[in-house]
Design an enzyme around this catalytic site. Sequence first.
Site, PDB file in Angstrom:
ATOM      1  N   ASP A  25      72.380  29.098  63.586  1.00  0.00           N
ATOM      2  CA  ASP A  25      71.426  29.886  64.377  1.00  0.00           C
ATOM      3  C   ASP A  25      70.173  30.177  63.542  1.00  0.00           C
ATOM      4  O   ASP A  25      70.236  30.263  62.316  1.00  0.00           O
ATOM      5  CB  ASP A  25      72.093  31.195  64.835  1.00  0.00           C
ATOM      6  CG  ASP A  25      71.333  31.842  65.992  1.00  0.00           C
ATOM      7  OD1 ASP A  25      70.546  31.145  66.665  1.00  0.00           O
ATOM      8  OD2 ASP A  25      71.514  33.052  66.214  1.00  0.00           O
ATOM      9  N   HIS A  42      64.244  22.952  65.106  1.00  0.00           N
ATOM     10  CA  HIS A  42      65.406  22.131  65.459  1.00  0.00           C
ATOM     11  C   HIS A  42      65.433  20.832  64.643  1.00  0.00           C
ATOM     12  O   HIS A  42      66.495  20.388  64.207  1.00  0.00           O
ATOM     13  CB  HIS A  42      65.407  21.820  66.962  1.00  0.00           C
ATOM     14  CG  HIS A  42      65.565  23.046  67.827  1.00  0.00           C
ATOM     15  ND1 HIS A  42      66.517  24.011  67.579  1.00  0.00           N
ATOM     16  CD2 HIS A  42      64.904  23.457  68.941  1.00  0.00           C
ATOM     17  CE1 HIS A  42      66.423  24.971  68.500  1.00  0.00           C
ATOM     18  NE2 HIS A  42      65.446  24.656  69.332  1.00  0.00           N
ATOM     19  N   LEU A 136      86.477  13.257  55.631  1.00  0.00           N
ATOM     20  CA  LEU A 136      86.014  14.531  56.202  1.00  0.00           C
ATOM     21  C   LEU A 136      85.870  14.325  57.705  1.00  0.00           C
ATOM     22  O   LEU A 136      85.376  13.281  58.129  1.00  0.00           O
ATOM     23  CB  LEU A 136      84.649  14.895  55.590  1.00  0.00           C
ATOM     24  CG  LEU A 136      83.862  16.049  56.225  1.00  0.00           C
ATOM     25  CD1 LEU A 136      84.566  17.388  55.976  1.00  0.00           C
ATOM     26  CD2 LEU A 136      82.442  16.123  55.646  1.00  0.00           C
ATOM     27  N   ARG A 189      78.043  32.227  60.365  1.00  0.00           N
ATOM     28  CA  ARG A 189      76.920  32.271  61.305  1.00  0.00           C
ATOM     29  C   ARG A 189      75.660  32.587  60.526  1.00  0.00           C
ATOM     30  O   ARG A 189      75.584  33.622  59.853  1.00  0.00           O
ATOM     31  CB  ARG A 189      77.121  33.309  62.410  1.00  0.00           C
ATOM     32  CG  ARG A 189      75.920  33.277  63.385  1.00  0.00           C
ATOM     33  CD  ARG A 189      76.093  34.121  64.611  1.00  0.00           C
ATOM     34  NE  ARG A 189      74.972  33.898  65.525  1.00  0.00           N
ATOM     35  CZ  ARG A 189      75.054  33.897  66.847  1.00  0.00           C
ATOM     36  NH1 ARG A 189      76.214  34.122  67.424  1.00  0.00           N
ATOM     37  NH2 ARG A 189      73.994  33.677  67.590  1.00  0.00           N
TER      38      ARG A 189
HETATM   39  C1  IPE Z   1      74.640  30.132  69.495  1.00  0.00           C
HETATM   40  O1  IPE Z   1      73.301  30.431  69.274  1.00  0.00           O
HETATM   41  C2  IPE Z   1      74.788  28.736  69.986  1.00  0.00           C
HETATM   42  C3  IPE Z   1      74.469  27.670  69.043  1.00  0.00           C
HETATM   43  C4  IPE Z   1      74.129  27.798  67.790  1.00  0.00           C
HETATM   44  C5  IPE Z   1      74.567  26.345  69.588  1.00  0.00           C
HETATM   45  P1  IPE Z   1      72.423  31.170  70.379  1.00  0.00           P
HETATM   46  O2  IPE Z   1      71.083  31.370  69.762  1.00  0.00           O
HETATM   47  O3  IPE Z   1      72.470  30.419  71.656  1.00  0.00           O
HETATM   48  O4  IPE Z   1      73.214  32.544  70.553  1.00  0.00           O
HETATM   49  P2  IPE Z   1      72.769  33.931  71.175  1.00  0.00           P
HETATM   50  O5  IPE Z   1      72.152  33.642  72.515  1.00  0.00           O
HETATM   51  O6  IPE Z   1      71.760  34.531  70.238  1.00  0.00           O
HETATM   52  O7  IPE Z   1      74.023  34.730  71.237  1.00  0.00           O
HETATM   53  C1  IPE Z   2      70.074  27.541  66.968  1.00  0.00           C
HETATM   54  O1  IPE Z   2      68.814  28.063  66.763  1.00  0.00           O
HETATM   55  C2  IPE Z   2      70.029  26.190  67.638  1.00  0.00           C
HETATM   56  C3  IPE Z   2      70.545  26.192  69.031  1.00  0.00           C
HETATM   57  C4  IPE Z   2      71.065  27.205  69.663  1.00  0.00           C
HETATM   58  C5  IPE Z   2      70.471  24.931  69.718  1.00  0.00           C
HETATM   59  P1  IPE Z   2      68.065  28.883  67.899  1.00  0.00           P
HETATM   60  O2  IPE Z   2      67.267  27.917  68.719  1.00  0.00           O
HETATM   61  O3  IPE Z   2      69.000  29.734  68.649  1.00  0.00           O
HETATM   62  O4  IPE Z   2      67.076  29.762  67.033  1.00  0.00           O
HETATM   63  P2  IPE Z   2      66.701  31.283  67.266  1.00  0.00           P
HETATM   64  O5  IPE Z   2      67.987  32.054  67.337  1.00  0.00           O
HETATM   65  O6  IPE Z   2      65.932  31.352  68.538  1.00  0.00           O
HETATM   66  O7  IPE Z   2      65.880  31.625  66.073  1.00  0.00           O
HETATM   67 MG    MG Z   3      69.644  31.640  68.441  1.00  0.00          MG
END
Ligand code: IPE
Ligand code: IPE
Ligand code: MG
Length: 254
Positions: A25, A42, A136, A189
């Site tokens: 995240d 990303h 792995l 996380r």
């Molecule tokens: C969790 O991240 C899902 C992934 C990393 C794929 P999100 O950014 O979607 O989670 P929330 O919405 O903050 O809980």
């Molecule tokens: C995690 O990063 C990647 C996915 C959920 C695909 P985010 O896109 O959720 O990044 P933030 O949480 O908005 O910074």
């Molecule tokens: Mg996120």
Amino acid sequence: MTSSSSTQVVPDVALVPRHVAIIMDGNGRWATKRFMPRVAGHVKGVEAVRGIVEACAKQGVEYVTFFAFSSENWRRPQDEVSLLMRLFMTALEREVAKMHANGIRLKIVGDLSRFDDKLQNMIASAERKTAANTRLTVTICANYGGRWDIMQAVNKMVASDPGVSDFSEEQLAPHLSLAYAPEPDLFIRTGGEERISNFLLWQLAYTELYFTDTYWPDFDAAALGLAISSYQQRERRFGRTSAQLNEQVPEAKC
Ligand code: IPE
Ligand code: IPE
Ligand code: MG
């Protein structure tokens, strides 16, 4: 083969976690902080996956599982969703041969039926190609949700034995989408949030949880090392007392 359940049998605990499960995240915030579009985060995030796969292989981790796209991420703006799909395809195209050469088995789990045919075919062929590798196992959770996983397993279990009305945990476990892996020892996380966000709800029953403020694109081998060190300080009791662990006090039988 189905791995044993931490609520049925106390698992053996090794110094290095056998299975690490990661919610990647913070990609968007990483980019925004740099006045870049979220997509840049990303793209960097994919590079971070490569680094962590390598680091896991070096550390002797046997399974690493990445949450790449949740069943709730479809709620994001359409252009971000399409971009994530395209990135996923490009990463598959670019990385599978290398992973195969490095003895890595690739698994993609989640409700794949929502992906277009081309992507579904790429996934199937990547899994086939790497199926016999043993160094792995890398699992990518795509269109994955913990509740989806439990429900699809329940449906399969019931369909496999329609006459039965009283099923057990052991009967459910083989139908879960990560049945080929032991339950995660360590959950990480990144990005500062302290929640599970519908990741591996069943499988995290006794997993050690580790949260870090580091955004996913910055999460490198050293950061993984810190997470593993934190894991190594934990006392995994699985319901028993500390004294039982340290003094080998026998377990009661019920
Ligand atoms: C969790 O991240 C899902 C992934 C990393 C794929 P999100 O950014 O979607 O989670 P929330 O919405 O903050 O809980
Ligand atoms: C995690 O990063 C990647 C996915 C959920 C695909 P985010 O896109 O959720 O990044 P933030 O949480 O908005 O910074
Ligand atoms: Mg996120």
